[in-house]
Motif scaffolding. Structure first.
Motif, PDB file in Angstrom:
ATOM      1  N   MET A   1       0.842  -1.180   0.000  1.00 22.76           N
ATOM      2  CA  MET A   1       0.000   0.000   0.000  1.00 22.76           C
ATOM      3  C   MET A   1       0.885   1.240   0.000  1.00 22.76           C
ATOM      4  O   MET A   1       1.813   1.357   0.782  1.00 22.76           O
ATOM      5  CB  MET A   1      -0.881  -0.010   1.238  1.00 22.76           C
ATOM      6  CG  MET A   1      -1.757   1.183   1.356  1.00 22.76           C
ATOM      7  SD  MET A   1      -2.906   0.901   2.721  1.00 22.76           S
ATOM      8  CE  MET A   1      -3.324   2.531   3.083  1.00 22.76           C
ATOM      9  N   ASN A   2       0.605   2.172  -0.871  1.00 27.68           N
ATOM     10  CA  ASN A   2       1.327   3.436  -0.942  1.00 27.68           C
ATOM     11  C   ASN A   2       0.418   4.575  -0.512  1.00 27.68           C
ATOM     12  O   ASN A   2      -0.766   4.580  -0.841  1.00 27.68           O
ATOM     13  CB  ASN A   2       1.820   3.719  -2.357  1.00 27.68           C
ATOM     14  CG  ASN A   2       2.856   2.729  -2.806  1.00 27.68           C
ATOM     15  OD1 ASN A   2       3.685   2.297  -2.018  1.00 27.68           O
ATOM     16  ND2 ASN A   2       2.795   2.351  -4.068  1.00 27.68           N
ATOM     17  N   ILE A   3       0.972   5.499   0.211  1.00 20.42           N
ATOM     18  CA  ILE A   3       0.220   6.682   0.613  1.00 20.42           C
ATOM     19  C   ILE A   3       0.910   7.895   0.003  1.00 20.42           C
ATOM     20  O   ILE A   3       2.118   8.079   0.169  1.00 20.42           O
ATOM     21  CB  ILE A   3       0.163   6.819   2.151  1.00 20.42           C
ATOM     22  CG1 ILE A   3      -0.557   5.604   2.745  1.00 20.42           C
ATOM     23  CG2 ILE A   3      -0.521   8.123   2.545  1.00 20.42           C
ATOM     24  CD1 ILE A   3      -0.546   5.558   4.248  1.00 20.42           C
ATOM     25  N   TYR A   4       0.152   8.693  -0.700  1.00 20.28           N
ATOM     26  CA  TYR A   4       0.682   9.883  -1.343  1.00 20.28           C
ATOM     27  C   TYR A   4       0.004  11.106  -0.743  1.00 20.28           C
ATOM     28  O   TYR A   4      -1.128  11.039  -0.282  1.00 20.28           O
ATOM     29  CB  TYR A   4       0.420   9.849  -2.852  1.00 20.28           C
ATOM     30  CG  TYR A   4       1.080   8.686  -3.533  1.00 20.28           C
ATOM     31  CD1 TYR A   4       2.411   8.760  -3.915  1.00 20.28           C
ATOM     32  CD2 TYR A   4       0.393   7.507  -3.782  1.00 20.28           C
ATOM     33  CE1 TYR A   4       3.033   7.700  -4.540  1.00 20.28           C
ATOM     34  CE2 TYR A   4       1.001   6.434  -4.402  1.00 20.28           C
ATOM     35  CZ  TYR A   4       2.328   6.531  -4.777  1.00 20.28           C
ATOM     36  OH  TYR A   4       2.939   5.482  -5.391  1.00 20.28           O
ATOM     37  N   ASN A   5       0.701  12.212  -0.762  1.00 21.52           N
ATOM     38  CA  ASN A   5       0.079  13.458  -0.320  1.00 21.52           C
ATOM     39  C   ASN A   5       0.539  14.589  -1.217  1.00 21.52           C
ATOM     40  O   ASN A   5       1.489  14.453  -1.977  1.00 21.52           O
ATOM     41  CB  ASN A   5       0.378  13.751   1.153  1.00 21.52           C
ATOM     42  CG  ASN A   5       1.841  14.023   1.413  1.00 21.52           C
ATOM     43  OD1 ASN A   5       2.669  13.873   0.543  1.00 21.52           O
ATOM     44  ND2 ASN A   5       2.155  14.406   2.621  1.00 21.52           N
ATOM     45  N   ILE A   6      -0.156  15.681  -1.132  1.00 21.81           N
ATOM     46  CA  ILE A   6       0.160  16.876  -1.908  1.00 21.81           C
ATOM     47  C   ILE A   6       0.590  17.951  -0.926  1.00 21.81           C
ATOM     48  O   ILE A   6      -0.075  18.182   0.084  1.00 21.81           O
ATOM     49  CB  ILE A   6      -1.056  17.354  -2.713  1.00 21.81           C
ATOM     50  CG1 ILE A   6      -1.454  16.299  -3.733  1.00 21.81           C
ATOM     51  CG2 ILE A   6      -0.774  18.691  -3.381  1.00 21.81           C
ATOM     52  CD1 ILE A   6      -2.734  16.599  -4.459  1.00 21.81           C
ATOM     53  N   PHE A   7       1.717  18.573  -1.218  1.00 22.05           N
ATOM     54  CA  PHE A   7       2.211  19.651  -0.369  1.00 22.05           C
ATOM     55  C   PHE A   7       2.452  20.862  -1.265  1.00 22.05           C
ATOM     56  O   PHE A   7       3.427  20.884  -2.021  1.00 22.05           O
ATOM     57  CB  PHE A   7       3.508  19.228   0.331  1.00 22.05           C
ATOM     58  CG  PHE A   7       3.942  20.194   1.396  1.00 22.05           C
ATOM     59  CD1 PHE A   7       3.376  20.136   2.654  1.00 22.05           C
ATOM     60  CD2 PHE A   7       4.902  21.148   1.139  1.00 22.05           C
ATOM     61  CE1 PHE A   7       3.769  21.024   3.652  1.00 22.05           C
ATOM     62  CE2 PHE A   7       5.300  22.038   2.119  1.00 22.05           C
ATOM     63  CZ  PHE A   7       4.732  21.975   3.378  1.00 22.05           C
ATOM     64  N   GLU A  36       1.809  18.109   7.406  1.00 17.33           N
ATOM     65  CA  GLU A  36       1.251  17.628   6.142  1.00 17.33           C
ATOM     66  C   GLU A  36      -0.235  17.953   6.067  1.00 17.33           C
ATOM     67  O   GLU A  36      -1.049  17.141   5.651  1.00 17.33           O
ATOM     68  CB  GLU A  36       1.504  16.140   5.999  1.00 17.33           C
ATOM     69  CG  GLU A  36       2.974  15.811   5.858  1.00 17.33           C
ATOM     70  CD  GLU A  36       3.214  14.328   5.734  1.00 17.33           C
ATOM     71  OE1 GLU A  36       2.263  13.543   5.890  1.00 17.33           O
ATOM     72  OE2 GLU A  36       4.365  13.956   5.481  1.00 17.33           O
ATOM     73  N   VAL A  37      -0.582  19.141   6.486  1.00 20.14           N
ATOM     74  CA  VAL A  37      -1.959  19.615   6.464  1.00 20.14           C
ATOM     75  C   VAL A  37      -1.971  20.909   5.667  1.00 20.14           C
ATOM     76  O   VAL A  37      -1.078  21.737   5.818  1.00 20.14           O
ATOM     77  CB  VAL A  37      -2.469  19.881   7.908  1.00 20.14           C
ATOM     78  CG1 VAL A  37      -3.853  20.449   7.893  1.00 20.14           C
ATOM     79  CG2 VAL A  37      -2.408  18.604   8.725  1.00 20.14           C
ATOM     80  N   LEU A  38      -2.954  21.054   4.819  1.00 18.24           N
ATOM     81  CA  LEU A  38      -3.049  22.271   4.028  1.00 18.24           C
ATOM     82  C   LEU A  38      -3.236  23.470   4.945  1.00 18.24           C
ATOM     83  O   LEU A  38      -4.174  23.531   5.728  1.00 18.24           O
ATOM     84  CB  LEU A  38      -4.215  22.182   3.040  1.00 18.24           C
ATOM     85  CG  LEU A  38      -4.419  23.393   2.142  1.00 18.24           C
ATOM     86  CD1 LEU A  38      -3.190  23.656   1.286  1.00 18.24           C
ATOM     87  CD2 LEU A  38      -5.639  23.208   1.273  1.00 18.24           C
ATOM     88  N   ASP A  39      -2.313  24.404   4.868  1.00 16.92           N
ATOM     89  CA  ASP A  39      -2.357  25.619   5.681  1.00 16.92           C
ATOM     90  C   ASP A  39      -2.211  26.808   4.740  1.00 16.92           C
ATOM     91  O   ASP A  39      -1.116  27.090   4.254  1.00 16.92           O
ATOM     92  CB  ASP A  39      -1.226  25.602   6.714  1.00 16.92           C
ATOM     93  CG  ASP A  39      -1.198  26.843   7.591  1.00 16.92           C
ATOM     94  OD1 ASP A  39      -2.078  27.721   7.437  1.00 16.92           O
ATOM     95  OD2 ASP A  39      -0.294  26.935   8.431  1.00 16.92           O
ATOM     96  N   LEU A  40      -3.310  27.479   4.471  1.00 21.20           N
ATOM     97  CA  LEU A  40      -3.293  28.590   3.524  1.00 21.20           C
ATOM     98  C   LEU A  40      -2.500  29.790   4.033  1.00 21.20           C
ATOM     99  O   LEU A  40      -2.157  30.674   3.259  1.00 21.20           O
ATOM    100  CB  LEU A  40      -4.723  29.006   3.181  1.00 21.20           C
ATOM    101  CG  LEU A  40      -5.571  27.927   2.513  1.00 21.20           C
ATOM    102  CD1 LEU A  40      -6.997  28.431   2.303  1.00 21.20           C
ATOM    103  CD2 LEU A  40      -4.968  27.466   1.209  1.00 21.20           C
ATOM    104  N   LYS A  41      -2.187  29.799   5.320  1.00 19.33           N
ATOM    105  CA  LYS A  41      -1.429  30.910   5.894  1.00 19.33           C
ATOM    106  C   LYS A  41       0.034  30.552   6.137  1.00 19.33           C
ATOM    107  O   LYS A  41       0.765  31.328   6.737  1.00 19.33           O
ATOM    108  CB  LYS A  41      -2.074  31.359   7.201  1.00 19.33           C
ATOM    109  CG  LYS A  41      -3.466  31.918   6.993  1.00 19.33           C
ATOM    110  CD  LYS A  41      -4.097  32.342   8.294  1.00 19.33           C
ATOM    111  CE  LYS A  41      -5.506  32.858   8.035  1.00 19.33           C
ATOM    112  NZ  LYS A  41      -6.166  33.249   9.273  1.00 19.33           N
ATOM    113  N   ARG A  42       0.458  29.382   5.652  1.00 20.04           N
ATOM    114  CA  ARG A  42       1.836  28.945   5.841  1.00 20.04           C
ATOM    115  C   ARG A  42       2.790  29.887   5.143  1.00 20.04           C
ATOM    116  O   ARG A  42       2.578  30.284   4.013  1.00 20.04           O
ATOM    117  CB  ARG A  42       2.012  27.528   5.285  1.00 20.04           C
ATOM    118  CG  ARG A  42       3.414  26.967   5.456  1.00 20.04           C
ATOM    119  CD  ARG A  42       3.533  25.592   4.839  1.00 20.04           C
ATOM    120  NE  ARG A  42       3.567  25.598   3.389  1.00 20.04           N
ATOM    121  CZ  ARG A  42       4.655  25.844   2.660  1.00 20.04           C
ATOM    122  NH1 ARG A  42       5.798  26.123   3.226  1.00 20.04           N
ATOM    123  NH2 ARG A  42       4.591  25.816   1.348  1.00 20.04           N
TER     124      ARG A  42
END
Length: 58
Positions: A1-7, A36-42
């Protein structure tokens, strides 16, 4: 199983990654305690005072 994310990356981060490789960018992310959480203020991982920004013109 592979887990992918978008950063999502800022332009300066992408340019840094292209020039220095994924592992160097990952080192910056770890140092900044990035999540690894979308943070629009990063903020960008690339310091505005860094040598890299002088090279890329930011």
């Amino acid at each position: 199983m592979n887990i992918y994310n978008i950063f999502p990356l800022y332009r300066d981060e992408l340019e840094f990654k292209i020039e220095n490789g994924y592992n160097k960018l990952l080192d910056l992310l770890i140092k900044a305690n990035g999540k690894e959480v979308l943070d629009l203020k990063r903020k960008s991982l690339i310091s505005k005072k860094s040598f890299w920004n002088k090279i890329i013109g930011n």
